[in-house]
Design a protein around this motif. Structure first.
Motif, mmCIF file in Angstrom:
data_model
loop_
_atom_site.group_PDB
_atom_site.id
_atom_site.type_symbol
_atom_site.label_atom_id
_atom_site.label_comp_id
_atom_site.label_asym_id
_atom_site.label_seq_id
_atom_site.Cartn_x
_atom_site.Cartn_y
_atom_site.Cartn_z
ATOM 1 N N GLU A 175 -7.538 1.589 3.378
ATOM 2 C CA GLU A 175 -7.088 2.852 3.971
ATOM 3 C C GLU A 175 -7.272 2.825 5.484
ATOM 4 O OE1 GLU A 175 -5.554 5.383 2.955
ATOM 5 O OE2 GLU A 175 -5.831 5.630 0.797
ATOM 6 N N GLN A 176 -8.430 2.330 5.924
ATOM 7 C CA GLN A 176 -8.702 2.270 7.355
ATOM 8 C C GLN A 176 -7.719 1.342 8.068
ATOM 9 O OE1 GLN A 176 -12.808 1.524 8.330
ATOM 10 N NE2 GLN A 176 -12.293 0.805 10.411
ATOM 11 N N LEU A 177 -7.456 0.197 7.439
ATOM 12 C CA LEU A 177 -6.500 -0.751 8.044
ATOM 13 C C LEU A 177 -5.105 -0.162 8.067
ATOM 14 C CD1 LEU A 177 -5.788 -3.531 9.177
ATOM 15 C CD2 LEU A 177 -5.586 -4.357 6.830
ATOM 16 N N LEU A 178 -4.709 0.479 6.976
ATOM 17 C CA LEU A 178 -3.363 1.041 6.891
ATOM 18 C C LEU A 178 -3.168 2.161 7.917
ATOM 19 C CD1 LEU A 178 -0.677 0.965 5.351
ATOM 20 C CD2 LEU A 178 -1.614 2.699 3.804
ATOM 21 N N LYS A 179 -4.198 2.966 8.136
ATOM 22 C CA LYS A 179 -4.111 4.073 9.086
ATOM 23 C C LYS A 179 -3.848 3.550 10.493
ATOM 24 C CE LYS A 179 -6.714 8.117 10.694
ATOM 25 N NZ LYS A 179 -7.990 8.884 10.568
ATOM 26 N N ASP B 188 -7.062 -2.007 -4.650
ATOM 27 C CA ASP B 188 -7.547 -1.932 -6.023
ATOM 28 C C ASP B 188 -6.343 -2.036 -6.937
ATOM 29 O OD1 ASP B 188 -10.289 -1.667 -5.580
ATOM 30 O OD2 ASP B 188 -10.104 0.487 -5.177
ATOM 31 N N ARG B 189 -6.416 -2.977 -7.859
ATOM 32 C CA ARG B 189 -5.282 -3.230 -8.732
ATOM 33 C C ARG B 189 -5.654 -2.839 -10.167
ATOM 34 N NH1 ARG B 189 -6.433 -7.170 -5.180
ATOM 35 N NH2 ARG B 189 -4.802 -8.198 -3.942
ATOM 36 N N THR B 190 -4.775 -2.085 -10.803
ATOM 37 C CA THR B 190 -4.905 -1.827 -12.240
ATOM 38 C C THR B 190 -3.584 -2.201 -12.875
ATOM 39 O OG1 THR B 190 -4.078 0.457 -12.174
ATOM 40 C CG2 THR B 190 -6.420 0.140 -11.698
ATOM 41 N N THR B 191 -3.536 -2.125 -14.170
ATOM 42 C CA THR B 191 -2.282 -2.464 -14.861
ATOM 43 C C THR B 191 -1.197 -1.447 -14.564
ATOM 44 O OG1 THR B 191 -3.061 -1.268 -16.819
ATOM 45 C CG2 THR B 191 -3.466 -3.657 -16.723
ATOM 46 N N ARG B 192 -1.583 -0.233 -14.115
ATOM 47 C CA ARG B 192 -0.586 0.815 -13.907
ATOM 48 C C ARG B 192 -0.298 1.101 -12.425
ATOM 49 N NH1 ARG B 192 -1.864 5.509 -18.441
ATOM 50 N NH2 ARG B 192 -1.600 4.170 -20.283
ATOM 51 N N SER B 193 -1.241 0.832 -11.568
ATOM 52 C CA SER B 193 -1.024 1.215 -10.167
ATOM 53 C C SER B 193 -1.797 0.307 -9.218
ATOM 54 C CB SER B 193 -1.453 2.674 -9.938
ATOM 55 O OG SER B 193 -2.857 2.804 -10.101
ATOM 56 N N ALA C 186 0.818 -1.208 0.000
ATOM 57 C CA ALA C 186 0.000 0.000 0.000
ATOM 58 C C ALA C 186 0.852 1.258 0.000
ATOM 59 C CB ALA C 186 -0.929 -0.013 1.213
ATOM 60 N N SER C 187 1.939 1.246 0.764
ATOM 61 C CA SER C 187 2.798 2.434 0.804
ATOM 62 C C SER C 187 3.611 2.614 -0.467
ATOM 63 C CB SER C 187 3.736 2.353 2.017
ATOM 64 O OG SER C 187 4.609 1.250 1.910
ATOM 65 N N GLU C 188 3.964 1.509 -1.123
ATOM 66 C CA GLU C 188 4.745 1.581 -2.363
ATOM 67 C C GLU C 188 3.846 1.759 -3.591
ATOM 68 O OE1 GLU C 188 8.002 1.608 -2.890
ATOM 69 O OE2 GLU C 188 8.518 1.493 -0.752
ATOM 70 N N HIS C 189 2.554 1.464 -3.447
ATOM 71 C CA HIS C 189 1.609 1.497 -4.572
ATOM 72 C C HIS C 189 2.101 0.619 -5.720
ATOM 73 C CE1 HIS C 189 -0.798 4.763 -2.815
ATOM 74 N NE2 HIS C 189 0.365 5.325 -2.472
ATOM 75 N N SER C 190 2.791 -0.480 -5.339
ATOM 76 C CA SER C 190 3.346 -1.352 -6.371
ATOM 77 C C SER C 190 3.693 -2.700 -5.779
ATOM 78 C CB SER C 190 4.596 -0.722 -6.989
ATOM 79 O OG SER C 190 5.303 -1.643 -7.771
ATOM 80 N N ILE D 186 -1.366 -11.458 -0.369
ATOM 81 C CA ILE D 186 -2.406 -10.441 -0.218
ATOM 82 C C ILE D 186 -3.784 -11.038 -0.477
ATOM 83 C CG2 ILE D 186 -3.268 -8.228 -1.059
ATOM 84 C CD1 ILE D 186 -0.683 -8.099 0.612
ATOM 85 N N ARG D 187 -3.899 -11.901 -1.470
ATOM 86 C CA ARG D 187 -5.188 -12.537 -1.738
ATOM 87 C C ARG D 187 -5.654 -13.372 -0.547
ATOM 88 N NH1 ARG D 187 -3.126 -13.107 -7.088
ATOM 89 N NH2 ARG D 187 -2.336 -15.204 -6.611
ATOM 90 N N GLN D 188 -4.719 -14.070 0.084
ATOM 91 C CA GLN D 188 -5.078 -14.882 1.252
ATOM 92 C C GLN D 188 -5.496 -13.999 2.421
ATOM 93 O OE1 GLN D 188 -1.574 -17.275 1.848
ATOM 94 N NE2 GLN D 188 -2.170 -18.805 0.319
ATOM 95 N N LEU D 189 -4.845 -12.830 2.580
ATOM 96 C CA LEU D 189 -5.227 -11.903 3.641
ATOM 97 C C LEU D 189 -6.635 -11.376 3.399
ATOM 98 C CD1 LEU D 189 -4.668 -10.110 6.120
ATOM 99 C CD2 LEU D 189 -3.561 -8.470 4.559
ATOM 100 N N GLU D 190 -6.912 -10.982 2.162
ATOM 101 C CA GLU D 190 -8.242 -10.466 1.831
ATOM 102 C C GLU D 190 -9.304 -11.548 2.047
ATOM 103 O OE1 GLU D 190 -7.269 -7.067 -1.541
ATOM 104 O OE2 GLU D 190 -7.371 -9.179 -2.156
ATOM 105 N N ALA D 191 -8.973 -12.782 1.721
ATOM 106 C CA ALA D 191 -9.922 -13.868 1.926
ATOM 107 C C ALA D 191 -10.154 -14.103 3.404
ATOM 108 C CB ALA D 191 -9.391 -15.137 1.259
ATOM 109 N N ARG D 192 -9.099 -13.993 4.200
ATOM 110 C CA ARG D 192 -9.241 -14.198 5.643
ATOM 111 C C ARG D 192 -10.107 -13.124 6.283
ATOM 112 N NH1 ARG D 192 -5.603 -12.911 10.032
ATOM 113 N NH2 ARG D 192 -3.954 -12.320 8.571
ATOM 114 N N LEU D 193 -9.949 -11.862 5.811
ATOM 115 C CA LEU D 193 -10.720 -10.760 6.366
ATOM 116 C C LEU D 193 -12.102 -10.623 5.730
ATOM 117 C CD1 LEU D 193 -7.919 -8.022 6.598
ATOM 118 C CD2 LEU D 193 -8.758 -9.509 8.412
ATOM 119 N N GLY D 194 -12.256 -11.212 4.532
ATOM 120 C CA GLY D 194 -13.530 -11.074 3.810
ATOM 121 C C GLY D 194 -13.732 -9.693 3.257
ATOM 122 N N LEU D 195 -12.643 -8.980 2.987
ATOM 123 C CA LEU D 195 -12.684 -7.611 2.465
ATOM 124 C C LEU D 195 -11.620 -7.433 1.396
ATOM 125 C CD1 LEU D 195 -12.962 -5.631 5.828
ATOM 126 C CD2 LEU D 195 -14.773 -5.808 4.103
#
Length: 296
Positions: free
Chosen positions: A63-67, A50-55, A14-18, A37-46
């Motif tokens: 954002e809430q978790l990172l804060k 957001d992934r795009t080809t550029r960023s 998240a901090s590197e945006h890459s 990261i996919r396993q973390l998202e599956a564990r949290l259910g959230l």
């Protein structure tokens, strides 16, 4: 406890945006990081990113978790850094068990510089003649003659070879003929030393021409330290068997006379011994180097 490595991985992405830069910093492949990261998202259910080809950018949940997460991770990093500084800085207490003679002639004089240059190091020296278990008694190290060190210990020589000297005062020898052999000591008033470990009297050890001889002497005086035995010998109260260096000046001044010198061989000098330590503390390492014997 849960494994929080995936949270640290998320914070870095998240901090590197890459994923590419984060994977490079972590030393893992980009595909492995994506799987984490996919396993973390599956564990949290959230969805956290957001992934795009550029960023890559965090979602609202991300954002809430990172804060909340970022300050905690920084605190952990700071705590680990402080531990590293503690590991590298010579500090703490070093406890050493040693006999009175080695403590007075080797340890205390050589360790003066260590404490002068390292104000955060504390050194405790327990001076006695008990052959105790230094591990059980929570000592960092002990000091013994080379042949007395157990084989499962690491030993560092801290002094030259030494030998004992049998001495008496001129007044004593005006009253009694000097002994010619160790057997003659049975007719003399000898100053004994009580061993603290087993309570017995320390035998006097001799050797000549490959012949070893232990003599259990008798006398009117028994002490448990060196200074009192030396004072008694100087006063003419009997014969004493003491480290040669402790009586050298008195012999040179004529206050004591050494006998049976041919029967008093050199022995392996004092060694600092301690259990195997893969990572000795900086304080203990400084003590070892200060005490290490360098034949000059």
């Amino acid at each position: 406890m849960e494994n929080f490595n995936d949270l640290a991985a998320f914070a870095l992405v998240a901090s590197e945006h890459s994923f590419t830069r984060a994977a490079a910093k972590m030393g893992v492949s980009q595909s492995a990081l994506s799987q984490t990261i996919r396993q973390l998202e599956a564990r949290l259910g959230l969805r956290l990113l957001d992934r795009t080809t550029r960023s890559v950018s965090p979602t609202q949940a991300g954002e809430q978790l990172l804060k909340t997460l970022a300050p905690r991770l920084e605190e952990i990093e700071n705590a680990l850094s402080s531990l590293k500084a503690l590991r590298e800085k010579p500090a703490g207490t070093v406890r050493i068990n040693a006999g009175e003679h080695s403590a007075a002639t080797l340890l205390e004089p050589r360790l003066r510089k260590v404490i002068a240059e390292n104000p955060d190091i504390r050194i405790e020296i327990a001076a006695d003649y008990g052959l105790m278990d230094i591990v059980a008694q929570r000592f960092d190290a002990g000091v013994r003659l080379g042949e007395q060190v157990a084989r499962d210990m690491i030993a560092v020589r801290i002094g030259p070879d030494i030998r004992m000297a049998v001495v008496g005062s001129p007044d004593y020898f005006r009253r009694f003929a000097p002994p010619q052999t160790p057997h003659d000591l049975t007719a003399h008033n000898c100053i004994n030393m009580r061993l603290p470990t087993h309570g017995g009297l320390l035998p006097w050890e001799f050797s000549k021409d490959g012949r070893d001889l232990n003599v259990r002497v008798t006398g009117q005086l028994i002490f448990n330290n060196l200074a009192l035995r030396l004072n008694a010998a100087l006063a003419g109260s009997g014969l004493a068997c003491l480290p040669e260096d402790s009586v050298r000046e008195a012999v040179a001044r004529g206050e004591l006379i050494a006998v049976l010198q041919a029967w008093c061989p050199y022995m392996s000098g004092y060694h600092l011994y301690y259990p195997d330590r893969r990572h000795p503390s900086p304080a203990f390492a400084r003590v070892i180097e200060a005490l290490r014997w360098r034949d000059e």
